[in-house]
Design an enzyme around this catalytic site. Structure first.
Site, PDB file in Angstrom:
ATOM      1  CG  ASP A 152      -2.459   0.278   0.937  1.00 31.84           C
ATOM      2  OD1 ASP A 152      -2.157   1.316   0.128  1.00 31.84           O
ATOM      3  OD2 ASP A 152      -3.664   0.247   1.819  1.00 31.84           O
ATOM      4  CG  ASP A 168      -9.663   2.226  -1.227  1.00 30.66           C
ATOM      5  OD1 ASP A 168      -8.638   2.499  -1.727  1.00 30.66           O
ATOM      6  OD2 ASP A 168      -9.463   2.393   0.308  1.00 30.66           O
TER       7      ASP A 168
END
Ligand code: GLA
Length: 411
Positions: free
Chosen positions: A179, A234
């Site tokens: 990430d 996202d």
């Protein structure tokens, strides 16, 4: 109906807009390469890996990830039950092989700097859990972050790349999602190449999933650094989120292909926030995009309808087509879209997507695919599972609101 057909007539008359897929691709480095795509030197991997690096993702990866449904509520028990369910539900047979624990499995580092899994949630440790997943014929994945902290504030891998990669390999990790939180001052090209090299140095084939949210146009430089790269922020379990992410993929088709794939984020299919038609559109479009198919629902309790959708052989086959061509948006008439991708052997997959509030007729003319006006390819309605025979000129169908019709064309 009238509007769509008149649009088609105009298109046929113009004889234009030929969707000749296969634009210039960035150079593909061979497995075991010595020079990374950014001029960064990659140390020779010893021993030579059993699987060439680029071959780890010849087709888009398929699997399951904990985040979309469970967030931080992950545990040894959950992961074992999910692995069991992937097998018993037929998901594994359909191709879903990676079981990936997202954020929150880790709590601290020990005196040697080694990452420590949450002892309450993972009392058996990661090796035992990976062994369990492997014994089911599945693969095991974990999550970390290129910054100092993960998005949920757990220890990231910045400065610990080698020690983490060695630890993952020792546990039997097959997939790492990496990430981009706490990344202030971190150069993404260096950070991701550093972890890629650390993983490569273990000699274990580990699929590297870059989750940098598309901030630094990873599609332009991530081939050879990661096997998949997030091209968006996202996803959430709502129709406008799906369409927003879809729109961001339109110009990225030229960057995806065997060995490295655009990743518009994981699937929300079955999580309850969209209708069945909307999930069908989401799943179909991810297959059209050659996106990673990472299920994000509770596969232990999914309905037969959702299971049938996620395991649909012909739709999965389009996603996994070895040619690896991401679909292109070949026409957009307001809310009505036509997407096309070429498949191995000369077939085409065509998705007619209705983003509007009412049912609408959407059509595609064979001329738009570069076929002659008299072409009469065979048409199969994939979701209906019906062969429609040879059709001349064009194909049109009434597509319900927020739904899709998917056809496979054999010229
Ligand atoms: C970021 C990622 C998500 C998920 C969470 C976990 O938001 O983009 O996919 O991994 O972090 O904290």
């Amino acid at each position: 109906m009238k509007r769509t057909l008149s649009t088609l007539v105009i298109l046929v008359a113009l004889g234009a807009l030929v969707c000749a897929q296969g634009g210039t691709k960035p150079a593909v480095p061979a497995g075991g390469n010595s020079m990374g795509p950014n001029g960064l030197t990659v140390p020779p991997q010893t021993p030579a890996p059993a699987v060439a690096w680029m071959d780890i993702a010849k087709t888009p990866p398929m699997g399951w990830n904990s985040w979309n449904k469970f967030g931080c509520n992950v545990s040894d028990t959950l992961i074992r039950e999910i692995a069991d369910a992937l097998v018993t539900s037929g998901m594994k047979n359909a191709g879903y092989q990676y079981v990936v624990i997202d954020d929150c499995w880790q709590v601290s580092r020990d005196a040697q700097g080694r990452i420590v899994p949450d002892p309450q949630r993972f009392p058996n440790g990661m090796k035992a859990l990976a062994d369990y997943v492997h014994a089911k014929g599945l693969k095991f994945g974990l999550y970390s972050d290129a910054g100092a902290r993960t998005c949920e504030g757990r220890p990231g891998s910045n400065g610990y790349e080698a020690v983490d990669a060695q630890q993952y390999a020792a546990w039997g990790v097959d997939y790492l999602k990496y990430d981009w939180c706490s990344s202030d001052g971190v150069d993404p090209k260096i950070a991701y190449a550093t972890m890629r090299n650390a993983l490569g140095a273990t000699g274990r084939p580990i699929l590297f999933s870059m989750c940098e949210w598309g901030r630094n146009k990873p599609w332009e430089w991530a081939r050879g650094v990661a096997h998949i790269w997030r091209s968006t922020g996202d996803i959430s379990d709502r129709w406008p989120s799906f369409t927003r992410l879809l729109d961001l993929q339109v110009d990225l088709w030229k960057f995806s292909g065997p060995g490295g794939w655009n990743d518009p984020d994981m699937l929300e299919v079955g999580n309850g926030g969209m209708t069945i038609a909307e999930y069908r559109a989401h799943f179909t479009m991810w297959a059209m995009l050659a996106a990673p198919l990472i299920a994000g629902n509770d596969v232990r309790t999914m309905t037969p309808e959702i299971r049938a959708m996620l395991t649909h052989k012909e739709v999965v086959a389009i996603d996994q087509d070895p040619l690896g061509k991401q679909a292109r948006l070949i026409r957009k008439d307001g809310d009505y879209e036509v997407w096309a991708r070429r498949l191995q052997g000369g077939d085409w997959a065509i998705a007619l997507l209705n983003r509007g509030r009412d049912a609408h007729e959407i059509g595609v003319a064979w001329l738009e695919l570069g076929m002659g006006a008299t072409a009469a390819p065979k048409v199969r309605d994939v979701w209906a599972g019906s062969d429609l025979g040879a059709i001349t000129g064009l194909f049109a169908a009434t597509v319900p609101s927020h739904d899709v019709v998917l056809v496979r064309i054999t010229p």
